[in-house]
Structures are given as C-alpha cells and as structure tokens.
Design a protein around this motif. Structure first.
Motif, PDB file in Angstrom:
ATOM      1  N   ALA A   1       0.830  -1.207   0.000  1.00 40.69           N
ATOM      2  CA  ALA A   1       0.000   0.000   0.000  1.00 40.69           C
ATOM      3  C   ALA A   1       0.864   1.257   0.000  1.00 40.69           C
ATOM      4  CB  ALA A   1      -0.933  -0.006   1.206  1.00 40.69           C
ATOM      5  N   LEU A   2       1.948   1.250   0.754  1.00 46.58           N
ATOM      6  CA  LEU A   2       2.848   2.396   0.792  1.00 46.58           C
ATOM      7  C   LEU A   2       3.499   2.614  -0.573  1.00 46.58           C
ATOM      8  CD1 LEU A   2       4.291   4.578   2.517  1.00 46.58           C
ATOM      9  CD2 LEU A   2       6.037   2.851   2.987  1.00 46.58           C
ATOM     10  N   GLY A   3       3.983   1.560  -1.190  1.00 39.93           N
ATOM     11  CA  GLY A   3       4.602   1.689  -2.508  1.00 39.93           C
ATOM     12  C   GLY A   3       3.638   2.219  -3.550  1.00 39.93           C
ATOM     13  N   VAL A   4       2.430   1.670  -3.571  1.00 39.41           N
ATOM     14  CA  VAL A   4       1.423   2.124  -4.537  1.00 39.41           C
ATOM     15  C   VAL A   4       1.001   3.557  -4.222  1.00 39.41           C
ATOM     16  CG1 VAL A   4      -0.953   1.759  -5.325  1.00 39.41           C
ATOM     17  CG2 VAL A   4       0.600  -0.186  -5.076  1.00 39.41           C
ATOM     18  N   GLY A   5       0.821   3.860  -2.936  1.00 33.90           N
ATOM     19  CA  GLY A   5       0.373   5.195  -2.535  1.00 33.90           C
ATOM     20  C   GLY A   5       1.374   6.286  -2.880  1.00 33.90           C
ATOM     21  N   VAL A   6       2.634   6.070  -2.568  1.00 34.69           N
ATOM     22  CA  VAL A   6       3.642   7.091  -2.876  1.00 34.69           C
ATOM     23  C   VAL A   6       3.827   7.207  -4.385  1.00 34.69           C
ATOM     24  CG1 VAL A   6       6.048   7.790  -2.558  1.00 34.69           C
ATOM     25  CG2 VAL A   6       4.777   6.849  -0.640  1.00 34.69           C
ATOM     26  N   THR A   7       3.767   6.089  -5.090  1.00 35.01           N
ATOM     27  CA  THR A   7       3.853   6.159  -6.551  1.00 35.01           C
ATOM     28  C   THR A   7       2.707   6.988  -7.099  1.00 35.01           C
ATOM     29  OG1 THR A   7       4.975   4.027  -6.683  1.00 35.01           O
ATOM     30  CG2 THR A   7       3.863   4.793  -8.680  1.00 35.01           C
ATOM     31  N   TRP A   8       1.503   6.763  -6.588  1.00 33.36           N
ATOM     32  CA  TRP A   8       0.358   7.556  -7.039  1.00 33.36           C
ATOM     33  C   TRP A   8       0.570   9.041  -6.745  1.00 33.36           C
ATOM     34  CZ3 TRP A   8      -3.061  10.752  -4.493  1.00 33.36           C
ATOM     35  CH2 TRP A   8      -4.107  11.241  -5.276  1.00 33.36           C
ATOM     36  N   LEU A   9       1.078   9.359  -5.550  1.00 33.83           N
ATOM     37  CA  LEU A   9       1.342  10.760  -5.225  1.00 33.83           C
ATOM     38  C   LEU A   9       2.347  11.380  -6.200  1.00 33.83           C
ATOM     39  CD1 LEU A   9       1.610  10.530  -1.330  1.00 33.83           C
ATOM     40  CD2 LEU A   9      -0.215  11.660  -2.635  1.00 33.83           C
ATOM     41  N   LEU A  10       3.334  10.599  -6.602  1.00 30.65           N
ATOM     42  CA  LEU A  10       4.378  11.122  -7.478  1.00 30.65           C
ATOM     43  C   LEU A  10       3.928  11.297  -8.924  1.00 30.65           C
ATOM     44  CD1 LEU A  10       7.433   9.155  -6.081  1.00 30.65           C
ATOM     45  CD2 LEU A  10       7.028  11.623  -5.906  1.00 30.65           C
ATOM     46  N   VAL A  11       2.937  10.519  -9.361  1.00 31.83           N
ATOM     47  CA  VAL A  11       2.459  10.641 -10.742  1.00 31.83           C
ATOM     48  C   VAL A  11       1.127  11.377 -10.839  1.00 31.83           C
ATOM     49  CG1 VAL A  11       3.714   8.593 -11.512  1.00 31.83           C
ATOM     50  CG2 VAL A  11       1.329   8.379 -10.789  1.00 31.83           C
ATOM     51  N   SER A  12       0.598  11.842  -9.730  1.00 31.55           N
ATOM     52  CA  SER A  12      -0.681  12.547  -9.757  1.00 31.55           C
ATOM     53  C   SER A  12      -0.539  13.859 -10.535  1.00 31.55           C
ATOM     54  CB  SER A  12      -1.171  12.813  -8.336  1.00 31.55           C
ATOM     55  OG  SER A  12      -0.315  13.734  -7.693  1.00 31.55           O
ATOM     56  N   PRO A  13      -1.621  14.319 -11.134  1.00 29.91           N
ATOM     57  CA  PRO A  13      -1.546  15.546 -11.942  1.00 29.91           C
ATOM     58  C   PRO A  13      -0.977  16.774 -11.208  1.00 29.91           C
ATOM     59  CG  PRO A  13      -3.567  14.371 -12.432  1.00 29.91           C
ATOM     60  CD  PRO A  13      -2.924  13.658 -11.267  1.00 29.91           C
ATOM     61  N   PRO A  14      -1.348  17.038  -9.940  1.00 27.89           N
ATOM     62  CA  PRO A  14      -0.753  18.215  -9.301  1.00 27.89           C
ATOM     63  C   PRO A  14       0.772  18.117  -9.148  1.00 27.89           C
ATOM     64  CG  PRO A  14      -2.697  17.491  -8.086  1.00 27.89           C
ATOM     65  CD  PRO A  14      -2.401  16.446  -9.108  1.00 27.89           C
ATOM     66  N   THR A  15       1.257  16.932  -8.809  1.00 27.88           N
ATOM     67  CA  THR A  15       2.703  16.747  -8.684  1.00 27.88           C
ATOM     68  C   THR A  15       3.366  16.859 -10.050  1.00 27.88           C
ATOM     69  OG1 THR A  15       2.459  15.339  -6.743  1.00 27.88           O
ATOM     70  CG2 THR A  15       4.517  15.150  -7.956  1.00 27.88           C
ATOM     71  N   THR A  16       2.750  16.270 -11.052  1.00 23.69           N
ATOM     72  CA  THR A  16       3.287  16.335 -12.415  1.00 23.69           C
ATOM     73  C   THR A  16       3.424  17.779 -12.876  1.00 23.69           C
ATOM     74  OG1 THR A  16       2.370  14.171 -12.934  1.00 23.69           O
ATOM     75  CG2 THR A  16       2.907  15.579 -14.799  1.00 23.69           C
ATOM     76  N   ARG A  17       2.403  18.586 -12.612  1.00 17.73           N
ATOM     77  CA  ARG A  17       2.459  20.007 -12.991  1.00 17.73           C
ATOM     78  C   ARG A  17       3.527  20.749 -12.189  1.00 17.73           C
ATOM     79  NH1 ARG A  17      -2.973  19.207 -13.468  1.00 17.73           N
ATOM     80  NH2 ARG A  17      -3.451  19.876 -11.339  1.00 17.73           N
TER      81      ARG A  17
END
Length: 129
Positions: free
Chosen positions: A108-124
């Motif tokens: 869950a931690l790996g998937v969660g942090v990956t999601w945070l890193l590829v989320s649109p706000p982070t990407t922008r």
C-alpha cells in the motif's frame, strides 16, 4: 534553496514526507544491522557488510530524493518511483511468507507514494505538463 512548501501541491508535500519517513525507517534498520554485524559471533562478514551497506545506501537515496523533490527537481521523480515499486515484490514475498501484517502495508505504501508522485498536481509542479 527549498521552494516555499505552501506553493507545492499537497500531493508533492506528502510524497516528500513519506520518502523522508521511509529513509528514517530504513536508517533504523541499517543501525540495527551495524549493531548485529558488530555483535555477531559467527557470520559471513562479506555478506553482512554488503547487506548493511545496501540498507545505508537506500536510506541515503530516499532522503536525497525527498530533498530533491522538495526542491522540485523533476529528475528525482523516476528514481523515487523505482524505489517505491521495489516495495511491491518485497511486500508480496512477505505475504507469501506469512507476514501479511507487514507485506500489505508495504504494498500500500509503494502504490500510494507512486500515485502521489504521478498525480496531476505533482506532475504540474515538477514541470512535466
């Protein structure tokens, strides 16, 4: 120079916090490994030192990637994602070995942090869009 965290999106701030938290956790494991290396009676010293060095390296890498991402260095995102994806097989093998109480949160931690890193706000915020 760290960019004002108030301007960074919440997804990036949480990703950085979680990377730093992982760095501290792996650092504690590395400290325990150093203690174990120094107090072991019979051991394969080369293997023990390599495992300890690997743990120290991962802790340093996680901390450095968190720092780089807090400064919005776009190049730090891919290595951070790779380290997070490494948690998936580790968690899976823990589940297979009867340590589901630890494996499931790691996945869950790996998937969660990956999601945070590829989320649109982070990407922008990192300048990818």
């Amino acid at each position: 120079m760290t960019i004002d965290p108030a301007l960074a999106p919440v997804t990036l701030r949480w990703a950085v916090r979680l990377l730093w938290g992982q760095a501290v956790a792996v650092g504690l494991v590395a400290a325990w490994l150093v203690f174990a290396d120094l107090t072991a009676e019979a051991t394969d010293l080369t293997s023990a030192l390599m495992v300890t060095a690997f743990a120290i390296g991962v802790a340093v890498a996680l901390w450095a990637l968190g720092n780089a991402l807090s400064r919005r260095r776009a190049g730090a995102r891919a290595p951070a994602i790779v380290l997070q994806l490494m948690l998936l097989p580790i968690g899976w093998f823990m589940i297979q070995g009867g340590l589901g109480w630890l494996g499931v949160p790691l996945i869950a931690l790996g998937v969660g942090v990956t999601w945070l890193l590829v989320s649109p706000p982070t990407t922008r915020a990192l300048g990818f869009e």
